[in-house]
Every structure is written in structure tokens, then in C-alpha cells.
Design a protein around this motif. Structure first.
Motif: not given
Length: 309
Positions: A200-201, A203-207, A226-227
């Protein structure tokens, strides 16, 4: 001189012709599903029906068991072994919470900070699966031995005094206490928490983190706003994958606990293999399944079913 009429122009509003696929092609998805359906039917549904019929039988091993629809077996099993159900839910819930507290930072590290070490760390997470569940639990029996260095360090720092006040140990040892059982459950099921969290983490967009920083959000605010919300699908999946098998486990309570730390899985195992009271064992199994199903349903409704997507 005769003239032929031109064919009428096609109506643009008319529906296009429907081209039906051949029947064989339409049945392909169902043929692909057939092996899985047969697998579930033979190895899950049929044993479940057999267990349900066993739970309403009466008799003995010498005389034989027969279906008499004796439903009071469920009530008798619940009233006699309700402390084991409470203990199972409590131990499994505690182990799940510990797995989340320990697994989330590690999953976060692997997803965002590991860099070229990511693959190695993932291999280390799943490495315990290459060893038998039983062997891993026996290893903890050696680690938590009364004369071992772990217990000496815990005694030195006063940790056992705190756990004694909480009712987790007797103040002098770890083995044969609730703390040992919860420790074994936490260790054995920790990978089931880390892997969904990492997925799950990752897949989070670093932008999104960069955007939060551009808006002057602190790291703590970025994580909180956000996270963590975006990682909730992994949290829900990880807690379910940890709590459900932990609540039915009996190996850790058998090897690391005592008679006062037995879970309902130990009672089911004993009723099936030692006492040979099959109706009570089957009834206990269905009661455990019903309790876990109720807890999971309430949890999913509270967390939101969209978190599982």
C-alpha cells in the motif's frame, strides 16, 4: 428512360448491429474459474458441511455418532469455554496491534527509504517462511528461557516488574506467561502485516509528499494527512491477515504458554485428538468462526469497505 431509387441513407441514430461472440468463447471465463470453484467446493465447502453435521451429533467413539440435531452442544461449549474465547480474542488483538506498531515503520522504511536495499529487506521479511512454523516457535522457547540472556536483561531494566503489574508475567520469568504467547504470535504473524503495508505504501506517489512540503506541511502533518490515509487499505488488509489466523492459533499457546494461557484453538485440538468429543470440537470451531466473523464485519464497517480496494 427509367431511374432506380437510391437506397435510403443509414440512420445515424440507429443502434449498430450486435455481433455475438460464439458460445465457446463466452464460456472460456467460466472454464477458467472451474478449477478454483472445484477446489473451494471439495476442500472448503464440503468439509464445512461435514463439520456442521458433526456439531449436532450425539454418541461416543465406541457406539458411533449420529445426527440428532442436538443444538445445546453449542451453548454448553460456549458456557464452559468462554474464557478461552476471550483469551483468544485478547491475545490475537494484542498481537495484531503490536504487529502494526512494529511493521508500519519497517514497511515505510522499505517503501520510501531503502533504495537499492529494498529487495534485500523484502527477502529478510519473508525469510522466516522458509522455516517451519513449529521450528520458529520452538526457537522462541529457547530465546525466552528462564536462564537466557533475554530474561536477565528484562529483569535488569525492570521490564518484568511492569509486565507483572499488567498481569502479563509473574514477575520473574517470561515462559509460560501471556507475554510469551503474545510475543510468539507477534513474531510469527509480523510478515502478514508488513507485506500488505509495504504494498500500500509503495503505491503512493512520492510527488504527493513533495507537494505537501511545498505547502509548508511538516513531516508529521504530511504523514497524518497524506501518507497514513492513503495506506489505510494496507492497514485494513494487514490487520485482517494477522488477527484471523492468530485468533485460531494453538501452537504458540501450547509451546510458550501454560494451562492458564490456553486459547480456544488448544481446546479444539484437545477435543478432536485427545478427548475424542467430535461434536463439541466442531461446535467450538463454528463458534470461533462466528465470533471472528462478527468482529471482522464490525471492523470492516467501521474502517470502510472501500479501504479493501
Amino acid at each position: 428512360m427509367t431511374t432506380t431509387e437510391a437506397p435510403p441513407a443509414p440512420d445515424p441514430a440507429a443502434a449498430p448491429p450486435v455481433h455475438r461472440r460464439p458460445l465457446r468463447r463466452r464460456l472460456v471465463p467460466y472454464w477458467l474459474l472451474l478449477p478454483g470453484i472445484l477446489w473451494l467446493l471439495v476442500l472448503f465447502a464440503l468439509p464445512l458441511v461435514y463439520q456442521a453435521s458433526t456439531s449436532v451429533q450425539t454418541g461416543s467413539l465406541e457406539e458411533g455418532f449420529r445426527v440428532t440435531w442436538h443444538f445445546p452442544t453449542y451453548w454448553d461449549a460456549l458456557t464452559e469455554y468462554w474464557p478461552h474465547f476471550v483469551r483468544s480474542v485478547l491475545y490475537a488483538g494484542t498481537a495484531t496491534a503490536l504487529c502494526l506498531l512494529l511493521g508500519y515503520p519497517l514497511a515505510y522504511l522499505i517503501a520510501f527509504k531503502a533504495g537499492r536495499w529494498r529487495a534485500l529487506l523484502l527477502v529478510l521479511v519473508i525469510a522466516p517462511f522458509f522455516t517451519s512454523f513449529l521450528v520458529r516457535t520452538l526457537a522462541w522457547k529457547t530465546i525466552l528461557a528462564d536462564s537466557g540472556p533475554v530474561v536477565e536483561v528484562l529483569n535488569t531494566v525492570g521490564f518484568l516488574d511492569v509486565t507483572n503489574w499488567l498481569g502479563m508475567t509473574d514477575g520473574s520469568r517470561v515462559l509460560a506467561t501471556p507475554l510469551a504467547v503474545v510475543t510468539g504470535l507477534t513474531y510469527n504473524f509480523l510478515p502478514f502485516m508488513i507485506l500488505p503495508l509495504y504494498t500500500s505504501l509503495e503505491r503512493i506517489d512520492p510527488r504527493l509528499h513533495e507537494a505537501a512540503g511545498d505547502l509548508y506541511a511538516t513531516p508529521a502533518t504530511t504523514f497524518r494527512r497524506v501518507t497514513f490515509p492513503l495506506s489505510l487499505p494496507g492497514v485494513v488488509s494487514g490487520t485482517l491477515l494477522t488477527f484471523i489466523p492468530a485468533s485460531g492459533d494453538y501452537i504458540n499457546a501450547e509451546l510458550l504458554g501454560s494451562t492458564d494461557t490456553k486459547m480456544v484453538g488448544n481446546v479444539i485440538q484437545s477435543q478432536f485428538l485427545r478427548v475424542l468429543d467430535y461434536p463439541t470440537a466442531a461446535a467450538l470451531s463454528f463458534l470461533l468462526m462466528a465470533i471472528v466473523l462478527i468482529i471482522v464485519t464490525l471492523y470492516i464497517r467501521r474502517a470502510g469497505t472501500e479501504d479493501l480496494l
